[in-house]
Motif scaffolding. Structure first.
Motif, PDB file in Angstrom:
ATOM      1  N   SER B 181       0.865  -1.175  -0.048  1.00 50.19           N
ATOM      2  CA  SER B 181       0.060  -0.024  -0.114  1.00 50.19           C
ATOM      3  C   SER B 181       0.835   1.272  -0.061  1.00 50.19           C
ATOM      4  N   GLY B 182       0.361   2.344  -0.018  1.00 46.73           N
ATOM      5  CA  GLY B 182       1.046   3.486  -0.183  1.00 46.73           C
ATOM      6  C   GLY B 182       0.219   4.350  -1.261  1.00 46.73           C
ATOM      7  N   GLU B 183       0.994   5.352  -1.785  1.00 50.65           N
ATOM      8  CA  GLU B 183       0.399   6.275  -2.714  1.00 50.65           C
ATOM      9  C   GLU B 183       0.855   5.854  -4.288  1.00 50.65           C
ATOM     10  N   ARG B 184       0.000   5.588  -4.990  1.00 48.14           N
ATOM     11  CA  ARG B 184       0.134   5.328  -6.322  1.00 48.14           C
ATOM     12  C   ARG B 184       0.625   6.455  -7.196  1.00 48.14           C
ATOM     13  N   LEU B 185       1.706   6.379  -7.822  1.00 46.77           N
ATOM     14  CA  LEU B 185       2.261   7.437  -8.498  1.00 46.77           C
ATOM     15  C   LEU B 185       1.204   7.929  -9.655  1.00 46.77           C
ATOM     16  N   PHE B 186       0.768   6.976 -10.396  1.00 45.51           N
ATOM     17  CA  PHE B 186      -0.174   7.362 -11.544  1.00 45.51           C
ATOM     18  C   PHE B 186      -1.613   7.057 -11.452  1.00 45.51           C
ATOM     19  N   GLU B 187      -1.851   7.226  -9.879  1.00 40.44           N
ATOM     20  CA  GLU B 187      -3.585   7.027  -9.923  1.00 40.44           C
ATOM     21  C   GLU B 187      -4.175   8.229 -10.531  1.00 40.44           C
ATOM     22  N   GLY B 188      -5.155   7.883 -11.203  1.00 44.46           N
ATOM     23  CA  GLY B 188      -5.873   8.926 -11.824  1.00 44.46           C
ATOM     24  C   GLY B 188      -5.354   9.613 -12.861  1.00 44.46           C
ATOM     25  N   ILE B 189      -4.166   9.088 -13.448  1.00 45.15           N
ATOM     26  CA  ILE B 189      -3.175   9.743 -14.511  1.00 45.15           C
ATOM     27  C   ILE B 189      -3.417   9.108 -15.569  1.00 45.15           C
ATOM     28  N   ASN B 190      -3.948   9.712 -16.861  1.00 47.35           N
ATOM     29  CA  ASN B 190      -3.908   8.964 -18.091  1.00 47.35           C
ATOM     30  C   ASN B 190      -2.573   9.535 -18.877  1.00 47.35           C
ATOM     31  N   LEU B 191      -1.657   8.716 -19.027  1.00 48.78           N
ATOM     32  CA  LEU B 191      -0.288   9.239 -19.473  1.00 48.78           C
ATOM     33  C   LEU B 191      -0.480   9.316 -21.119  1.00 48.78           C
ATOM     34  N   VAL B 192      -1.355   8.387 -21.620  1.00 49.38           N
ATOM     35  CA  VAL B 192      -1.473   8.472 -23.026  1.00 49.38           C
ATOM     36  C   VAL B 192      -2.082   9.555 -23.566  1.00 49.38           C
ATOM     37  N   GLU B 193      -3.215  10.031 -22.750  1.00 45.26           N
ATOM     38  CA  GLU B 193      -3.998  11.219 -23.261  1.00 45.26           C
ATOM     39  C   GLU B 193      -3.032  12.497 -22.956  1.00 45.26           C
ATOM     40  N   LEU B 194      -2.323  12.421 -21.895  1.00 41.72           N
ATOM     41  CA  LEU B 194      -1.448  13.642 -21.604  1.00 41.72           C
ATOM     42  C   LEU B 194      -0.075  13.564 -22.549  1.00 41.72           C
ATOM     43  N   GLY B 195      -0.024  12.667 -23.328  1.00 41.61           N
ATOM     44  CA  GLY B 195       1.040  12.660 -24.422  1.00 41.61           C
ATOM     45  C   GLY B 195       2.229  12.037 -24.072  1.00 41.61           C
ATOM     46  N   TYR B 196       2.260  11.446 -22.963  1.00 44.58           N
ATOM     47  CA  TYR B 196       3.595  10.775 -22.858  1.00 44.58           C
ATOM     48  C   TYR B 196       3.923   9.299 -23.366  1.00 44.58           C
ATOM     49  N   SER B 197       5.060   8.925 -23.838  1.00 39.98           N
ATOM     50  CA  SER B 197       5.308   7.782 -24.152  1.00 39.98           C
ATOM     51  C   SER B 197       6.735   7.283 -23.477  1.00 39.98           C
ATOM     52  N   CYS B 198       7.127   6.211 -23.557  1.00 39.70           N
ATOM     53  CA  CYS B 198       8.480   5.611 -23.324  1.00 39.70           C
ATOM     54  C   CYS B 198       9.288   5.744 -24.169  1.00 39.70           C
ATOM     55  N   THR B 199      10.406   6.529 -24.052  1.00 40.32           N
ATOM     56  CA  THR B 199      11.476   6.582 -24.942  1.00 40.32           C
ATOM     57  C   THR B 199      12.690   5.972 -24.777  1.00 40.32           C
ATOM     58  N   ARG B 200      12.888   5.385 -23.658  1.00 46.18           N
ATOM     59  CA  ARG B 200      14.151   4.684 -23.156  1.00 46.18           C
ATOM     60  C   ARG B 200      13.885   3.807 -22.290  1.00 46.18           C
ATOM     61  N   HIS B 201      14.429   2.605 -22.271  1.00 42.90           N
ATOM     62  CA  HIS B 201      14.572   1.736 -21.117  1.00 42.90           C
ATOM     63  C   HIS B 201      15.652   0.677 -21.059  1.00 42.90           C
ATOM     64  N   ALA B 202      16.016   0.387 -19.781  1.00 44.18           N
ATOM     65  CA  ALA B 202      17.123  -0.534 -19.780  1.00 44.18           C
ATOM     66  C   ALA B 202      17.108  -1.229 -18.351  1.00 44.18           C
ATOM     67  N   ALA B 203      17.467  -2.412 -18.319  1.00 43.82           N
ATOM     68  CA  ALA B 203      17.331  -2.989 -16.883  1.00 43.82           C
ATOM     69  C   ALA B 203      18.728  -3.535 -16.360  1.00 43.82           C
ATOM     70  N   THR B 204      18.780  -3.502 -14.972  1.00 40.11           N
ATOM     71  CA  THR B 204      19.847  -4.068 -14.445  1.00 40.11           C
ATOM     72  C   THR B 204      19.237  -5.178 -13.369  1.00 40.11           C
ATOM     73  N   GLU B 205      20.142  -5.750 -12.624  1.00 43.58           N
ATOM     74  CA  GLU B 205      19.755  -6.834 -11.536  1.00 43.58           C
ATOM     75  C   GLU B 205      18.756  -5.958 -10.655  1.00 43.58           C
ATOM     76  N   TRP B 206      18.900  -4.724 -10.432  1.00 34.27           N
ATOM     77  CA  TRP B 206      18.252  -4.010  -9.216  1.00 34.27           C
ATOM     78  C   TRP B 206      16.941  -3.042  -9.682  1.00 34.27           C
ATOM     79  N   ALA B 207      16.875  -2.933 -10.954  1.00 39.08           N
ATOM     80  CA  ALA B 207      15.820  -2.007 -11.344  1.00 39.08           C
ATOM     81  C   ALA B 207      15.458  -2.003 -12.843  1.00 39.08           C
ATOM     82  N   THR B 208      14.403  -1.677 -13.195  1.00 36.16           N
ATOM     83  CA  THR B 208      14.217  -1.328 -14.548  1.00 36.16           C
ATOM     84  C   THR B 208      14.062   0.032 -14.814  1.00 36.16           C
ATOM     85  N   HIS B 209      14.650   0.639 -15.544  1.00 33.44           N
ATOM     86  CA  HIS B 209      14.919   2.047 -15.788  1.00 33.44           C
ATOM     87  C   HIS B 209      14.013   2.358 -16.993  1.00 33.44           C
TER      88      HIS B 209
END
Lengths: 215, 215
Positions: B181-209
Motif C-alpha cells: 500500500s501507499g500512494e500510487r504515482l499514476f493514480e488517476g493519471i492517463n499518460l497516453v492522453e497527456l501525451g507521454y510515451s516511453c522513449t528509453r528503457h534499460a534494466a539491471t539486476e536491481w531495477a528497470t529504468h
C-alpha cells in the motif's frame, strides 16, 4: 501439491493489463497487443499460437514456456472468453481462438449465465461455471489430476483469487509502454498483507519478468 | 530550453513510490527504503549522500548521474521536505538532510503555510511557495538560470505537474519488490492522453529504468 498459477500476465508501466475499450476488434483493448511484444516472437508462442516450429529462445522464451509447464486445467473470466455480455444469446460464440483453441485441456469459464460445456477440437473443452471462484477452482483441480491450474485472466478474475489467497505464484511481465487507462491489476490489492513477495526477477530488452510467490 | 524533469523516482511492482505510514523514523514509509536499493551503491549517490569517492558504475549509475545533470533548481512537496503538517510550529524543522543538504542550489517547497526562506550550508536555500505549482515553477525556472528544474516528489506533487502537462521527462525506476500500500504515482493519471510515451528503457539486476517523454 497442485498449484494455482498466473503466468505471462503482462502489465504496462502504468499498471494496466489491457488497454481501454476492449472489443471484438481489440480483444486486449486499444494498444493492448503491444503489451505482449515480448511473448509473440518466442518459440513457445510461435508454436502454440501459430503452429510454427521456430521462434526465439532466451529469457523471454523461458518465461513463456514455464507458463505451459505442468498445467492441467485453466480458469478464465467471462470477458477473457469473449466480448458477449449478459445471458448467452445463442451458442455461436466459441472463444477468440478458433475451432482448435490453444489450450488443449479443460478450461473453466466464470460466468453468471449457464451454458452447456463446449467441446472443441484438439482437447479443449470450455466449462461454464456459475457457482463462483471456489467451485471453479475445485472443478479445475479435479480436472487437472494433480497438475497445476493456470488462471488466464482478466484482471478482475485474478484479483478475486488473490484476495482469497488462493494463488500460489504469479509471473508478471512489465512491458516498457504506457496504456493510459484500463483495468489496474493490483487495484485495491495489498500484496504485502496477502503474503506475496517477489522471489525472482529477470529483464530483457522487451520486458521485466517478476515472479510473486505467496509465503 | 529549460526542462522540467522527474528523476530517479522509484516504484514498486505494485506501483507505489513510498511505503505506508511515512514518519520521522520511516521517511519513505515502511519498506520504502528498499525501493532505492539500485541507487544507494552508485557512485553518484555515494558521493552526493555520503561524501564518498567510490561507488558502482554501470547502468544504475548512469541513471543516478543523469538526475543531477544540468539541474539548476528543485521543486518538492511539503511532505518530501518533512513530516510536519499544518502551520509551521517554529523554524526548527530544516529538512531530512542535515545542515548541508544534498541539493546545493535553490529548492522550492510547495506548502499552504508561509515561512521565511531557509538558508543552509553548501548553497541550498529552501524557499516556501504558497501560491501554487505554477508560481513555484516560474520561480524555480528563474532561479535555475536556463538550466533544468527537477521535481523531487512526492507522488502528489508529480501528479499535479503531470496533469498540467508541465513535465518534459520522467525517469522512473521499477524495483522488484512489493509494498502493498501507499500512494500510487499514476493514480488517476492517463499518460497516453497527456501525451507521454516511453522513449528509453534499460534494466539491471536491481531495477528497470524507463524514461517517459512528453510529445
Amino acid at each position: 501439491m497442485s498449484k494455482l498459477r498466473v503466468e505471462s500476465y503482462t502489465l504496462s508501466i502504468d499498471g494496466f493489463g489491457a488497454g481501454p475499450e476492449q472489443s471484438l476488434e481489440n480483444p486486449l483493448g486499444i494498444g493492448g497487443t503491444r503489451l505482449h511484444a515480448w511473448a509473440f516472437p518466442t518459440r513457445t508462442f510461435q508454436s502454440k499460437l501459430f503452429g510454427k516450429a521456430d521462434g526465439e529462445t532466451g529469457i523471454d522464451e523461458d518465461f513463456a514456456a514455464r507458463g505451459f509447464d505442468n498445467v492441467g486445467a485453466w480458469i478464465m473470466g467471462r470477458n477473457m472468453f469473449g466480448p458477449v455480455r449478459g445471458p448467452w444469446p445463442d451458442e455461436s460464440w466459441k472463444g477468440w481462438w478458433g475451432d482448435n483453441p490453444v489450450y488443449h485441456m479443460p478450461v473453466f469459464v466464470l460466468t453468471h449465465h449457464p451454458r452447456a460445456p463446449l467441446v472443441m477440437e484438439g482437447g479443449t473443452t470450455f466449462h461454464f461455471v456459475t457457482d463462483g471462484i471456489h467451485a471453479a477452482l475445485e472443478r479445475a483441480r479435479e480436472a487437472a489430476g494433480g497438475r497445476d491450474v493456470r488462471i488466464g485472466g482478466g484482471a478482475d478474475t485474478i484479483r478475486q483469487y488473490l484476495q482469497e489467497r488462493l494463488i500460489d505464484e504469479l509471473h508478471i511481465a512489465i512491458s516498457p509502454i504506457v496504456l493510459g487507462s484500463g483495468e489496474r491489476l493490483f487495484e485495491g490489492i495489498n500484496l504485502v498483507e496477502l503474503g506475496y513477495s517477489c522471489t525472482r526477477h529477470a529483464a530483457t530488452e522487451w520486458a521485466t519478468h517478476l515472479v510473486l510467490t505467496r509465503q
